[in-house]
Design an enzyme around this catalytic site. Structure first.
Site, PDB file in Angstrom:
ATOM      1  CD  GLU A 179       8.641-105.303 -75.806  1.00  0.00           C
ATOM      2  OE1 GLU A 179       9.079-106.241 -75.106  1.00  0.00           O
ATOM      3  OE2 GLU A 179       8.840-105.228 -77.023  1.00  0.00           O
TER       4      GLU A 179
ATOM      5  CE1 TYR B  17      17.075-106.767 -79.349  1.00  0.00           C
ATOM      6  CE2 TYR B  17      14.736-106.412 -79.061  1.00  0.00           C
ATOM      7  CZ  TYR B  17      15.848-107.194 -78.912  1.00  0.00           C
ATOM      8  OH  TYR B  17      15.735-108.421 -78.324  1.00  0.00           O
TER       9      TYR B  17
END
Lengths: 308, 248
Positions: free
Chosen positions: B177, B170
């Site tokens: 991103e 994660y």
């Protein structure tokens, strides 16, 4: 007559909060939210939820022990609904905000469009018209809140009002920003478009007001009996032939007309969101009517005649 | 205060019983279950294709740079396909929240199309590889988890993987991103990408550059919440499993 014992447990922990011995049914018309044995004034009635079942529905104010399915020893569960705020306060805050925020942009406060354009005014008459319409809309709403509306539930959780204010005030600021901007472009079809929009706006505002008056009259003198609203001699109320919630229909109509008047995408977006929200409310109301009244007119839709 | 109880109903539940509202949630029927199994198998396969594509490209090229081009098409196809999951929730065949699922899928689709696809200059960045790898491993595990769950035959390994690997994947994905969006900023500014300015007849303006910055800022409140929620879920589900095993 019967004497009751009542114990009140916390809905989650099941811990006993209070126990009342020898409760006379006449003396303590409790249930609902009038239990003052919870002596701490922190727990004012509006935030108390008393129910028969830990996860069940709240008991209403009017219920009395004798009519509830309890034995002579009643066990009730208490849930704290959190800080509450009265509906009148809610609406006043939600409507006063956009009214004044719009003015900040209309009068072009220095911090809004930069110092070069501070306190100037727009050369376009439609911008003045838009300000009048927007203000009229919210002033009308404030007047209705104070003099016309009759609310069935007393309160709403405090957290909601923060969320709601962000939404209504934020959108008001966003659309006011563009309408009153120095680079604002008036509608493409000129005066015809504006005139059409103004007439539609006035019709919808009058319609919305008429419906609110009609609904208010249904509950004259604090009566809590629910009745089916019907069209009256006022032509604006004839929408009741076709929809359950013509007040929402007129409201959406008013915003559509404001969008046409200003030809502004943010206004259009706000109108769309209003439409979605009001359709949800209208459908809810419509189905409540249908469930409650066997003879409810079947031709009626929720918000748009014949369609929705 | 124990007053004598008179005869008659004095049960703790007031004879009312625990009347729960009629359960409206149906759960998937046989047809829906079959469809979901097929859907999840196809998605698992799709992401495996992407994984294989990455490995092959790495072996062929000899370096891990610019691997995006090798898997661009299947990535777009399968990530976009995940939009169906919103419909699954909306139709009630999957018991998740529509809003939450929509939010998660839309953020992935946004990164795939509105950032990586739209700003060609960032496609060479290593940050792209970072989030693609994170997504690939996560999705392979997630979709196989759903497949096995639907068939009522979930190997503990898959459950463990799903609720443990996220601890690394994660943050890895989020870093990839954010770095990619950051890398895209100057090119967005330069090209005025997806931006409209005043005056125009719609009386509307939108600055994509500012929008991207706001998106990056939104990660700050959102990421910790989701991460700790997953940690909480992990504790709940994996320890529950331990208890089950001990009692057997």
């Amino acid at each position: 007559f019967v004497l009751y014992q009542v114990e009140i447990l916390d809905w989650k922990t099941k811990q006993q909060l209070c126990f009342l011995d020898k409760v006379n049914d006449n003396i303590v018309e409790m249930a609902g939210d009038s239990i003052y044995c919870l002596a701490d004034p922190h727990w004012y009635p509006a935030r108390q939820s008393i129910r028969l079942d830990p996860k069940g529905k709240s008991l209403r104010d009017e219920e009395i022990l004798q009519h509830l399915p309890v034995g002579t020893t009643a066990t009730l569960y208490f849930k704290d609904l959190g800080p509450q705020i009265g509906w009148t306060m809610v609406f006043l805050t939600e409507y006063a905000g956009p009214l004044f925020i719009y003015f900040l942009f209309y009068f072009r406060m220095p911090f809004v469009y930069g110092l070069n354009d501070k306190l100037t005014s727009s050369p376009h008459p439609v911008v003045n018209l838009a300000c009048i319409c927007h203000s009229f809309h919210y002033i009308k709403r404030l007047i209705e809140t104070i003099f016309v509306h009759r609310f069935s539930h007393g309160t709403m959780p405090l957290r909601n009002i923060i969320k709601n204010c962000f939404y209504y005030w934020g959108f008001a600021a966003w659309l006011a920003y563009y309408i009153n901007h120095p680079l604002y472009t008036p509608p493409s079809y000129g005066q015809n478009q504006i005139n059409f929009a103004v007439i539609m706006f006035l019709i919808c505002e009058a319609g919305n007001f008429s419906i609110h008056i009609t609904l208010s009259d249904l509950r004259r003198h604090g009566s809590k009996i629910r009745k089916i609203p019907y069209p009256t001699k006022n032509p604006f109320t004839w929408l009741f032939f076709f929809v359950s919630c013509p007040n929402y229909t007129y409201e959406v109509g008013a915003w559509i007309s404001f969008t046409i008047m200003t030809q502004c995408v943010p206004v259009g977006l706000f109108t769309l969101l209003c439409f979605i929200q009001m359709t949800v409310w209208a459908k809810d109301k419509h189905y409540t009517y249908v469930r409650e009244f066997k003879d409810y007119p079947s031709i009626r839709m929720a918000i748009i005649p014949f369609l929705l | 205060m124990a007053a004598p109880r008179s005869g008659g109903a004095s049960r703790a539940d007031n004879g009312y019983g625990s009347q729960q509202p009629a359960r409206r949630r149906k759960g998937p029927g046989a047809l829906a279950t079959a469809y979901l199994v097929i859907y999840n198998v196809v998605m698992t396969a799709g992401w495996l294709v992407i994984a294989v594509g990455l490995v092959r490209s790495y072996l062929t090229k000899g370096s891990y740079h610019s691997l995006y081009y090798a898997i661009e098409k299947p990535l777009k196809f399968f990530q976009t396909g995940a939009l169906l999951e919103i419909l699954h929730c909306a139709f009630g065949i999957v018991p998740s929240s529509v809003v939450l699922t929509a939010f998660q899928v839309m953020s992935r689709v946004f990164l795939t199309w509105a950032v990586t696809h739209s700003v060609k200059e960032v496609q060479n960045e290593d940050s792209v590889l970072l989030f693609v790898v994170a997504w690939t491993i996560t999705e392979i595990i997630r979709y196989s988890f759903y497949t096995f769950s639907l068939l009522n035959h979930l190997p503990y390994l898959i459950k463990w993987a799903r609720y443990t690997l996220f601890i690394v994947l994660y943050p890895m994905g989020v870093s990839g991103e954010l770095l990619t969006i950051y890398a895209a900023l100057p090119f967005v500014r330069q090209a005025g990408l997806y931006s409209i300015s005043l005056p125009n007849k719609y009386n509307f303006s939108f600055d994509y550059y500012t929008f991207l910055i706001l998106v990056m800022i939104s990660y700050i409140p959102i990421f910790p919440q989701l991460y700790f929620h997953m940690l909480h879920q992990r504790r709940k589900i994996l320890s529950h499993n331990e208890e089950h095993k001990k009692s057997e």
